[in-house]
Design a protein around this motif. Sequence first.
Motif, PDB file in Angstrom:
ATOM      1  N   VAL A 294     -22.822 -12.457  13.827  1.00 53.35           N
ATOM      2  CA  VAL A 294     -22.828 -13.363  15.405  1.00 53.35           C
ATOM      3  C   VAL A 294     -24.243 -14.869  14.752  1.00 53.35           C
ATOM      4  CG1 VAL A 294     -24.174 -13.487  17.614  1.00 53.35           C
ATOM      5  CG2 VAL A 294     -22.666 -11.676  17.146  1.00 53.35           C
ATOM      6  N   ILE A 295     -24.691 -14.117  13.447  1.00 57.83           N
ATOM      7  CA  ILE A 295     -25.844 -15.350  13.054  1.00 57.83           C
ATOM      8  C   ILE A 295     -25.189 -16.247  12.346  1.00 57.83           C
ATOM      9  CG2 ILE A 295     -27.783 -15.775  11.450  1.00 57.83           C
ATOM     10  CD1 ILE A 295     -28.613 -13.031  12.573  1.00 57.83           C
ATOM     11  N   PHE A 296     -24.512 -15.209  11.083  1.00 55.48           N
ATOM     12  CA  PHE A 296     -23.206 -16.264  10.809  1.00 55.48           C
ATOM     13  C   PHE A 296     -22.288 -17.144  11.387  1.00 55.48           C
ATOM     14  CE2 PHE A 296     -25.194 -14.374   7.463  1.00 55.48           C
ATOM     15  CZ  PHE A 296     -25.560 -15.188   6.346  1.00 55.48           C
ATOM     16  N   GLU A 301     -21.000 -22.630  13.634  1.00 54.39           N
ATOM     17  CA  GLU A 301     -20.727 -23.651  15.334  1.00 54.39           C
ATOM     18  C   GLU A 301     -21.285 -24.457  14.653  1.00 54.39           C
ATOM     19  OE1 GLU A 301     -21.727 -23.434  19.860  1.00 54.39           O
ATOM     20  OE2 GLU A 301     -21.667 -21.188  18.421  1.00 54.39           O
ATOM     21  N   LEU A 302     -22.656 -24.425  13.936  1.00 53.31           N
ATOM     22  CA  LEU A 302     -23.576 -25.369  14.249  1.00 53.31           C
ATOM     23  C   LEU A 302     -23.399 -26.798  13.308  1.00 53.31           C
ATOM     24  CD1 LEU A 302     -27.070 -23.629  14.898  1.00 53.31           C
ATOM     25  CD2 LEU A 302     -25.602 -25.721  16.440  1.00 53.31           C
ATOM     26  N   ALA A 303     -23.000 -26.174  11.773  1.00 52.63           N
ATOM     27  CA  ALA A 303     -22.953 -27.043  10.607  1.00 52.63           C
ATOM     28  C   ALA A 303     -21.154 -27.345  10.994  1.00 52.63           C
ATOM     29  CB  ALA A 303     -22.355 -25.847   8.936  1.00 52.63           C
ATOM     30  N   GLY A 304     -20.492 -27.461  12.076  1.00 52.00           N
ATOM     31  CA  GLY A 304     -18.855 -27.665  12.157  1.00 52.00           C
ATOM     32  C   GLY A 304     -18.612 -29.071  11.911  1.00 52.00           C
ATOM     33  N   LEU A 340     -22.729  -9.968   1.884  1.00 49.52           N
ATOM     34  CA  LEU A 340     -21.552 -10.124   0.846  1.00 49.52           C
ATOM     35  C   LEU A 340     -20.699 -10.072   1.739  1.00 49.52           C
ATOM     36  CD1 LEU A 340     -22.442  -7.493  -1.415  1.00 49.52           C
ATOM     37  CD2 LEU A 340     -23.918  -9.697  -1.231  1.00 49.52           C
ATOM     38  N   ALA A 341     -20.074 -10.039   2.717  1.00 51.43           N
ATOM     39  CA  ALA A 341     -18.895 -10.637   2.970  1.00 51.43           C
ATOM     40  C   ALA A 341     -19.080 -12.282   4.476  1.00 51.43           C
ATOM     41  CB  ALA A 341     -18.002  -9.543   4.149  1.00 51.43           C
ATOM     42  N   GLU A 342     -20.120 -12.551   4.348  1.00 45.43           N
ATOM     43  CA  GLU A 342     -20.497 -13.852   4.637  1.00 45.43           C
ATOM     44  C   GLU A 342     -20.541 -14.228   3.784  1.00 45.43           C
ATOM     45  OE1 GLU A 342     -19.697 -14.297   7.841  1.00 45.43           O
ATOM     46  OE2 GLU A 342     -20.110 -12.058   9.053  1.00 45.43           O
ATOM     47  N   VAL A 352     -23.787 -24.724   5.161  1.00 47.48           N
ATOM     48  CA  VAL A 352     -25.084 -23.548   5.543  1.00 47.48           C
ATOM     49  C   VAL A 352     -26.010 -22.926   4.451  1.00 47.48           C
ATOM     50  CG1 VAL A 352     -25.265 -21.013   6.311  1.00 47.48           C
ATOM     51  CG2 VAL A 352     -23.373 -22.646   7.439  1.00 47.48           C
ATOM     52  N   ILE A 353     -27.167 -22.820   4.372  1.00 47.80           N
ATOM     53  CA  ILE A 353     -28.238 -22.536   2.907  1.00 47.80           C
ATOM     54  C   ILE A 353     -28.484 -20.505   3.212  1.00 47.80           C
ATOM     55  CG2 ILE A 353     -29.894 -23.007   1.835  1.00 47.80           C
ATOM     56  CD1 ILE A 353     -27.574 -24.585   0.518  1.00 47.80           C
ATOM     57  N   VAL A 354     -28.707 -20.594   3.008  1.00 46.24           N
ATOM     58  CA  VAL A 354     -28.974 -18.855   3.002  1.00 46.24           C
ATOM     59  C   VAL A 354     -30.199 -18.544   2.110  1.00 46.24           C
ATOM     60  CG1 VAL A 354     -29.735 -16.394   3.607  1.00 46.24           C
ATOM     61  CG2 VAL A 354     -27.352 -17.696   3.933  1.00 46.24           C
TER      62      VAL A 354
END
Length: 516
Positions: A294-296, A301-304, A340-342, A352-354
């Motif tokens: 859900v976080i990703f 959504e925000l980075a769209g 890893l899948a995300e 998106v940067i982690v």
Amino acid sequence: MNSSFSDFNREEFTRLSTEIRQLKRSNQDLGARNSKLAEMLKSSRDKLSVLYSQIEDLSQPPSLYGTFLEMSPNGGTAEIFTGGRRMRVAMSPMLCAADLLPGVQVRLGEGNQILEAFEFEQTGELATLMEMIGRDRALISDRTGEERVVKLAGPLMDQTRKLPRPGDTLLVDRRAGYAFEVIPKTEVSNLALEEAPDVSYSDIGGLDAQIEKIQDAVELPFLHPEMYRTYNLHPPKGVLLYGPPGCGKTLIAKAVANSLAQRIGETGTSYFLNVKGPELLNKFVGETERHIRVIFERARELAGDGRPVIIFFDEMESIFRTRGSGVSSDMETTVVPQLLAELDGVEDLSNVIVIGATNREELIDPAILRPGRLDIKIRIERPDREGARQIFTRYVNDSLPLAEPAVDMIDAAVDHLFTPRPYVRLTLIDGTVETLYYHDFVSGAMIANIVDRAKKSAIKAHIEGSGVGLSTEQLLVAIEEENQQSEDMPNTASPDEWSRITGRQGKRVTHAEVIV
């Protein structure tokens, strides 16, 4: 004789007058009693009428309740759900059609006709919104993982409100197929804060080299995307900030988000999803993985629309430990693959940067740290003399009441802090001995605590009338107290912990002895 007759008439008249007055009084008494009897009769009649009405109400069949679904195509009837069945029923002509909103509770008559509308359901089951389907339908998942599609009831369809977002907890009636309300819970909305922090690079001292590295890794792709496209260079997906505790890892991550928001300016804004690692953990199987998912989803959504989004995982080792290490439960065998899948999944993760922060980098699964995932690794070292001076400058300046010039106070504090004073003696596996000093444990958090101690002493002195303003002596005393009461020193039963805390690299430690 005439005189006797007159006397008789006079006596008769008196007697008759007296009788008349008595009769009038009797008549008045009887009239009052009659009025009371009439009132009692009327009251009894009213009570009897009420009893008849109550008896009639008690003889009425019970009313059923149902959930209004929609108006029938012909417009004269309505579709409802009651008793586990979907029914088409008539409506009372006294009913206002405007009150019939999808999902509202209705009362049914003896012939199942709708008599009146009530409020929306306020109790029921909870489910998690997976995704919206159009504007009036939603895909939900319950605790067992079963998925179904429901419609949004009137309150959720209000045009003045925002639609529910993925991850929201909804109050639903699964049998009727409606969701009524968003229930506030400690979900991702509380675990991930979307506000850009107010921390800037100027608030961080002694980490200029690390700040430059993270600016190159994170800010350049957003500030000069055309150059990256020209050179066919993809921005990094993630950055790992690691090193001893209290040295500014979290501050740097916050400053990056704030700097992006400032430098982008009017063209947009940035988002900072601050994910607290331990709070993601959940006793239910699959819940931690769902939170990450859900976080990703929220980040995408925000980075769209091209806005940069930073997902910051603090205490990253708490949930992404090495699989099969045996140092925790088997939870990481599914949580790590979810991350890893995300990071490398088929879904786009652009903009998106982690950023991860940890002081136990050796516990993080190596698959997360390989190039292509957390590409950039930046070690946050303990501050040296110059770094400590920069940090002191952030806390001791002319904005405070000072008894002496700030520069002189800072120089004296740094000299005292870095005076070589042995603290612990380490015996290495090859028999050699190393000595660690108090200044080997200096951190930004320690310096901030030292200044706070000195400020408390200055306040007490001011109250007692023994001095005004922060002094050098108070700083030096605070350094001594901090050295004696430092709380981040591990037990000598775990010798290697000393090396990890100081950031020392080298041979294994077999014995640690505190030097008193």
